[in-house]
Design an enzyme around this catalytic site. Sequence first.
Site, PDB file in Angstrom:
ATOM      1  N   GLU A   1      -4.608   2.515  -4.214  1.00 33.70           N
ATOM      2  CA  GLU A   1      -3.138   2.563  -4.209  1.00 33.70           C
ATOM      3  C   GLU A   1      -2.539   1.268  -3.679  1.00 33.70           C
ATOM      4  O   GLU A   1      -1.377   1.237  -3.273  1.00 33.70           O
ATOM      5  CB  GLU A   1      -2.650   3.751  -3.362  1.00 33.70           C
ATOM      6  CG  GLU A   1      -2.988   3.674  -1.889  1.00 33.70           C
ATOM      7  CD  GLU A   1      -4.336   4.279  -1.547  1.00 33.70           C
ATOM      8  OE1 GLU A   1      -4.535   4.659  -0.387  1.00 33.70           O
ATOM      9  OE2 GLU A   1      -5.201   4.379  -2.437  1.00 33.70           O
TER      10      GLU A   1
ATOM     11  N   ASN B   1      -2.679  12.964  -3.812  1.00 32.22           N
ATOM     12  CA  ASN B   1      -3.801  13.386  -4.647  1.00 32.22           C
ATOM     13  C   ASN B   1      -4.352  14.744  -4.212  1.00 32.22           C
ATOM     14  O   ASN B   1      -4.677  15.596  -5.048  1.00 32.22           O
ATOM     15  CB  ASN B   1      -4.917  12.337  -4.594  1.00 32.22           C
ATOM     16  CG  ASN B   1      -4.636  11.130  -5.482  1.00 32.22           C
ATOM     17  OD1 ASN B   1      -3.993  11.249  -6.522  1.00 32.22           O
ATOM     18  ND2 ASN B   1      -5.111   9.979  -5.073  1.00 32.22           N
TER      19      ASN B   1
ATOM     20  N   ASP C   1       0.853  -1.185   0.000  1.00 32.87           N
ATOM     21  CA  ASP C   1       0.000   0.000   0.000  1.00 32.87           C
ATOM     22  C   ASP C   1       0.895   1.244   0.000  1.00 32.87           C
ATOM     23  O   ASP C   1       1.775   1.373   0.866  1.00 32.87           O
ATOM     24  CB  ASP C   1      -0.907  -0.004   1.234  1.00 32.87           C
ATOM     25  CG  ASP C   1      -1.966   1.079   1.173  1.00 32.87           C
ATOM     26  OD1 ASP C   1      -3.050   0.798   0.635  1.00 32.87           O
ATOM     27  OD2 ASP C   1      -1.706   2.193   1.663  1.00 32.87           O
TER      28      ASP C   1
END
Length: 309
Positions: A225, A190, A182
Site C-alpha cells: 500500500e 483487507n 503509505d
Amino acid sequence: MKNIPTINKSGPQPQKLAALRQAHREWSESPDVLTRLTRRLSTTLNLETQLAILAEEISSVIPFDCMNYRHQIAAREFVYATGMGGPHRCDYRLNLEGSFYGTLSLSRRQKFAEQELEGIELMLAAAICPIRNACQFIAIEQAALTDSLTGVPNKRAMDEVLARACCLGDRHGEDYSLILCDLDHFKKVNDQHGHVVGDHILKLAAAELQKAVRNSDSVYRFGGEEFAILLPHTDENHARVVADRIRKFIGTISVNCGDTDVSVTTSCGVAQRLPDESANHWLARADEALYRAKDHGRNCTRVFAAIGN
C-alpha cells in the site's frame, strides 16, 4: 515420446559453404534499396532508430518534406516526426496479421505520383515486420516496469529513475524531492472488507495521486500500500505542499461496501536529495520521514532533511 530425426552428420560440403559465404556477401553489400532497408532495420529494436532509417531510405528514392508516425503502445503515446510538412500527404495504417502498429504519413509540397505511392507501399511492406518487433519490445519493457494492478510504474522503474535523477542532480545541480506515501491502517481494510475492496482502493489511490501532482512528476507503486512520487526541480518546502495536497486527494476516496462506506487516509514522508547523495541513502531518508509521520499519529506529513535531524 516424439521421435526426433537424427541430424545428418555428413562431412564438410565446401561448395555449399562457399555459396553461403557468397550469398552473405551479396546480402551485406547489395545496393538494392529493399535489401539495404531490411538489413539496416534488422540491426536494432529501437523504434525511433528504425523510423529514422526508414525515413532516410524512403527519401533516397521518393522525396518528401515531412514524415510523421504515431502509435499508442500500452499506456505510452509514441510520436515520431521529422521535417516540415506540405499540403500534399499520403497516410498509411500499419497492420500485420490483424494487429495495428501505428499510423505513418508523408507530406510534401508536390503531389505524389502513383508510382511513388506504390514505391512507398513496397518499402513499408519491407519495414512492417521490424516495426512490429520494435513495438512489441516496447510493450514488453513497459510491462516489466508497470504495476499490473494500478497501472503506474513499479519499484523497478522507480529505481532506474532515481539513479538517473541522482546523475542529473550532480551534473546540473538541480533540486529533486521524493515523497513516500503509505495508506493508513490498510491491513484492516483487507481484513474487514476483503482484498477485492482493497485492490479497488489501491487503484483509486493511484488515480488520485496522479491527479494531485504535475505532469513532470512521476508516481510509482513502491510496494503493498506504499507509493512514491518523484518531483524534479522541487525543494523540500514545495514538496511538503505537494504531500499535503496528496493527503487531501487520498482523503476523498470513498468506497461503498453495502452497510458502510470505506475511506482511507495516508501518511507522507518527504526528503529532498542532498548533493552527492546516493539513491539508496535518499530513499532511506524519505522512508525515515514516513516512519515519523506514522509514529506521530498518521494522516500527516513529515520532512527529513538529513540523517540525524
